[in-house]
Design a protein around this motif. Structure first.
Motif, PDB file in Angstrom:
ATOM      1  N   ARG A 148      41.562  91.970  -3.372  1.00 28.54           N
ATOM      2  CA  ARG A 148      42.771  91.160  -3.608  1.00 28.54           C
ATOM      3  C   ARG A 148      42.593  90.281  -4.850  1.00 28.54           C
ATOM      4  O   ARG A 148      43.505  90.156  -5.666  1.00 28.54           O
ATOM      5  CB  ARG A 148      43.069  90.298  -2.376  1.00 28.54           C
ATOM      6  N   ALA A 174      34.309 104.596  12.976  1.00 30.23           N
ATOM      7  CA  ALA A 174      33.336 103.529  12.690  1.00 30.23           C
ATOM      8  C   ALA A 174      34.040 102.174  12.763  1.00 30.23           C
ATOM      9  O   ALA A 174      34.629 101.719  11.775  1.00 30.23           O
ATOM     10  CB  ALA A 174      32.706 103.745  11.323  1.00 30.23           C
ATOM     11  N   GLU A 227      32.728  89.089   5.592  1.00 34.59           N
ATOM     12  CA  GLU A 227      33.897  89.891   5.260  1.00 34.59           C
ATOM     13  C   GLU A 227      34.980  89.845   6.319  1.00 34.59           C
ATOM     14  O   GLU A 227      36.145  90.014   6.034  1.00 34.59           O
ATOM     15  CB  GLU A 227      33.495  91.351   5.029  1.00 34.59           C
TER      16      GLU A 227
HETATM   17  C1  LIG Z   1      29.090 102.505  11.000  1.00 34.30           C
HETATM   18  C2  LIG Z   1      29.872 101.716  10.002  1.00 34.30           C
HETATM   19  C3  LIG Z   1      29.954 102.148   8.670  1.00 34.30           C
HETATM   20  C4  LIG Z   1      30.714 101.418   7.733  1.00 34.30           C
HETATM   21  N1  LIG Z   1      30.829 101.899   6.454  1.00 34.30           N
HETATM   22  C5  LIG Z   1      31.650 101.273   5.576  1.00 34.30           C
HETATM   23  C6  LIG Z   1      31.895 101.808   4.286  1.00 34.30           C
HETATM   24  O1  LIG Z   1      31.376 102.849   3.894  1.00 34.30           O
HETATM   25  N2  LIG Z   1      32.733 101.135   3.458  1.00 34.30           N
HETATM   26  C7  LIG Z   1      33.379  99.981   3.834  1.00 34.30           C
HETATM   27  O2  LIG Z   1      34.179  99.422   3.060  1.00 34.30           O
HETATM   28  N3  LIG Z   1      33.149  99.438   5.039  1.00 34.30           N
HETATM   29  C8  LIG Z   1      32.309 100.058   5.923  1.00 34.30           C
HETATM   30  N4  LIG Z   1      32.105  99.518   7.162  1.00 34.30           N
HETATM   31  C9  LIG Z   1      32.654  98.161   7.472  1.00 34.30           C
HETATM   32  C10 LIG Z   1      34.105  98.258   7.931  1.00 34.30           C
HETATM   33  O3  LIG Z   1      34.929  98.653   6.871  1.00 34.30           O
HETATM   34  C11 LIG Z   1      34.655  96.911   8.461  1.00 34.30           C
HETATM   35  O4  LIG Z   1      34.478  95.911   7.480  1.00 34.30           O
HETATM   36  C12 LIG Z   1      34.012  96.417   9.716  1.00 34.30           C
HETATM   37  O5  LIG Z   1      33.663  97.466  10.576  1.00 34.30           O
HETATM   38  C13 LIG Z   1      35.026  95.494  10.433  1.00 34.30           C
HETATM   39  O6  LIG Z   1      36.168  96.217  10.841  1.00 34.30           O
HETATM   40  P1  LIG Z   1      36.387  96.647  12.372  1.00 34.30           P
HETATM   41  O7  LIG Z   1      37.349  97.775  12.443  1.00 34.30           O
HETATM   42  O8  LIG Z   1      35.052  96.903  12.938  1.00 34.30           O
HETATM   43  O9  LIG Z   1      36.902  95.315  13.075  1.00 34.30           O
HETATM   44  P2  LIG Z   1      38.240  94.464  13.052  1.00 34.30           P
HETATM   45  O10 LIG Z   1      37.791  93.077  13.325  1.00 34.30           O
HETATM   46  O11 LIG Z   1      39.272  95.033  13.966  1.00 34.30           O
HETATM   47  O12 LIG Z   1      38.814  94.550  11.589  1.00 34.30           O
HETATM   48  C14 LIG Z   1      38.438  93.690  10.541  1.00 34.30           C
HETATM   49  C15 LIG Z   1      38.900  94.407   9.295  1.00 34.30           C
HETATM   50  O13 LIG Z   1      40.339  94.452   9.265  1.00 34.30           O
HETATM   51  C16 LIG Z   1      40.805  94.367   7.931  1.00 34.30           C
HETATM   52  N5  LIG Z   1      41.620  93.146   7.785  1.00 34.30           N
HETATM   53  C17 LIG Z   1      41.332  91.919   8.294  1.00 34.30           C
HETATM   54  N6  LIG Z   1      42.285  91.022   7.944  1.00 34.30           N
HETATM   55  C18 LIG Z   1      43.189  91.700   7.207  1.00 34.30           C
HETATM   56  C19 LIG Z   1      44.407  91.330   6.542  1.00 34.30           C
HETATM   57  N7  LIG Z   1      44.867  90.081   6.583  1.00 34.30           N
HETATM   58  N8  LIG Z   1      45.096  92.291   5.879  1.00 34.30           N
HETATM   59  C20 LIG Z   1      44.656  93.546   5.823  1.00 34.30           C
HETATM   60  N9  LIG Z   1      43.526  93.966   6.441  1.00 34.30           N
HETATM   61  C21 LIG Z   1      42.792  93.058   7.122  1.00 34.30           C
HETATM   62  C22 LIG Z   1      39.553  94.296   7.051  1.00 34.30           C
HETATM   63  O14 LIG Z   1      39.245  95.605   6.667  1.00 34.30           O
HETATM   64  C23 LIG Z   1      38.495  93.738   7.998  1.00 34.30           C
HETATM   65  O15 LIG Z   1      37.178  94.090   7.622  1.00 34.30           O
HETATM   66  C24 LIG Z   1      31.372 100.217   8.124  1.00 34.30           C
HETATM   67  C25 LIG Z   1      31.296  99.798   9.450  1.00 34.30           C
HETATM   68  C26 LIG Z   1      30.578 100.526  10.383  1.00 34.30           C
HETATM   69  C27 LIG Z   1      30.531 100.049  11.798  1.00 34.30           C
END
Ligand SMILES: Cc1cc2nc3c(=O)[nH]c(=O)nc-3n(C[C@H](O)[C@H](O)[C@H](O)COP(=O)(O)OP(=O)(O)OC[C@H]3O[C@@H](n4cnc5c(N)ncnc54)[C@H](O)[C@@H]3O)c2cc1C
Length: 345
Positions: free
Chosen positions: A188, A234, A305
């Motif tokens: 952003r 994931a 994050e």
């Molecule tokens: C096994 C594994 C591999 C991963 N590999 C990668 C990777 O290759 N690249 C990568 O970028 N991340 C990766 N991640 C991290 C992932 O993208 C998330 O940051 C993390 O898992 C949190 O998201 P969630 O679905 O678990 O949880 P939740 O708490 O449900 O979601 C949080 C996520 O929602 C989104 N979000 C939150 N607030 C807002 C908003 N206001 N507007 C829009 N979206 C919002 C963001 O993406 C935030 O990280 C990985 C995670 C895991 C478990």
């Protein structure tokens, strides 16, 4: 300076190859290894590839992927599709492709699946180009190489569908790691600073809807093509996990061998991973591995994050505390029943 960078990438490649030995030595069934391509080549070069890929039609993208895949399969790399690169960049690209080839060959030999991480939007198309090429070169029998789809991006659904099409057209199996995305703040900020519309959905709810849409899309595809497509859900989000499980049940996708995995970070959200595993689902725990000083920033970034994960940790702490109290209570009950002396620690 240039030379030093290349030698660092060579060293990183050797470390990655050692990780395959480590995975193998643990004797885990169907191990996965996460790969950050920025560890084996320069982000600047990936950004240049992204420009080329972004400004190409789907048909030209397929030619670019095919050309890199051919080189990974032992043929000469056709550099003509990359004629926009400077000679030094081309040289660097050849070295990077060689490293990725070595990594793919090692993964293939040891049957360790590779989950290629998605990073920032200004390099993701380049990462996709290289990852799709690895898929075409190494996913002939089953999905060994997987790409990552960040559902906080407005374009993810279209990207996933078109990349699946490219790999299918070139005869490879497809693997996808579906995440929400970890670089929200930076994306952003960059968009505001450079004056282009934010690539991220405007709310968490919209990201969730997109996540669920992408998962449903891949599950339907798995239902049609079977083992030629695999995904890993994931996430630490219980609702998304629940939704995936419900859809798998409706479609009769086998929990363990149906090509759907679930992934969480090691030490996080065990209240999701453990019940999933005991119910027979395939669960992957991602263990960040490396020197303390390099791993800690990764974990700190993950925690900063998103608040959701922190809230999850709080929930996990409460659950652990409840379990501890329940066990202590049971022990005290048993000891008083048998009239034993209770020792406190
Ligand atoms: C096994 C594994 C591999 C991963 N590999 C990668 C990777 O290759 N690249 C990568 O970028 N991340 C990766 N991640 C991290 C992932 O993208 C998330 O940051 C993390 O898992 C949190 O998201 P969630 O679905 O678990 O949880 P939740 O708490 O449900 O979601 C949080 C996520 O929602 C989104 N979000 C939150 N607030 C807002 C908003 N206001 N507007 C829009 N979206 C919002 C963001 O993406 C935030 O990280 C990985 C995670 C895991 C478990």
């Amino acid at each position: 300076m240039f030379f030093m960078q290349e030698s660092t990438f060579d060293k990183n490649t050797q470390k990655i190859l050692q990780c395959f030995d480590l995975s193998e030595s643990l004797g885990v069934e169907s191990p996965f290894l996460q790969l950050k391509i920025t560890g084996v080549m320069s982000a600047d070069l990936i950004a240049r590839l992204s420009d080329i890929y972004n400004h190409s039609s789907i048909a030209t993208r397929q030619i670019l992927v095919k050309s890199v895949a051919a080189s990974m399969s032992g043929q000469d790399m056709r550099m003509q599709p990359f004629d926009q690169l400077e000679p030094k960049e081309r040289e660097s690209l050849m070295l990077a492709v060689q490293r990725l080839k070595e990594i793919g060959q090692c993964a293939s030999k040891k049957t360790v699946r590779i989950l290629v991480d998605a990073e920032y939007t200004y390099i993701n198309p380049g990462l996709s180009l290289l990852t799709l090429a690895m898929m075409v070169a190494f996913n002939q029998q089953f999905p060994l190489i997987w790409n990552t789809y960040q559902c906080y991006l407005k374009k993810t659904f279209e990207t996933a569908a078109s990349e699946l099409g490219i790999v299918q057209n070139l005869g490879g199996c497809f693997g996808a790691k579906v995440v929400r995305g970890a670089y929200l703040t930076q994306e952003r900020l960059r968009a505001t600073k450079l004056g282009y519309p934010s690539p991220i959905w405007d709310s968490y709810e919209l990201t969730n809807q997109n996540y669920n849409r992408v998962i449903r899309y891949f599950l339907e595809h798995i239902n049609q093509v079977g083992p030629r497509c695999n995904i890993i859900v994931a996430t630490h989000n219980e609702e998304s996990v629940q939704l995936a499980i419900e859809r798998m049940r409706e479609m009769n996708i086998d929990p363990l061998n149906g090509g759907v995995h679930f992934g969480q970070l090691y030490g996080m959200c065990d209240q999701i991973s453990f019940p999933l595993a005991s119910a027979g689902y395939a669960v992957y725990k991602c263990v960040p591995y490396g020197p303390m000083l390099e791993v800690l920033p990764f974990l700190a970034r993950r925690a900063m994050e998103n608040q959701g994960v922190l809230m999850g940790s709080r929930k996990e702490k409460t659950l652990l505390w409840q379990e501890l109290k329940r066990r202590m209570k049971n022990t005290l009950k048993m000891k008083s029943k048998h009239n034993l002396k209770v020792e406190t620690v």
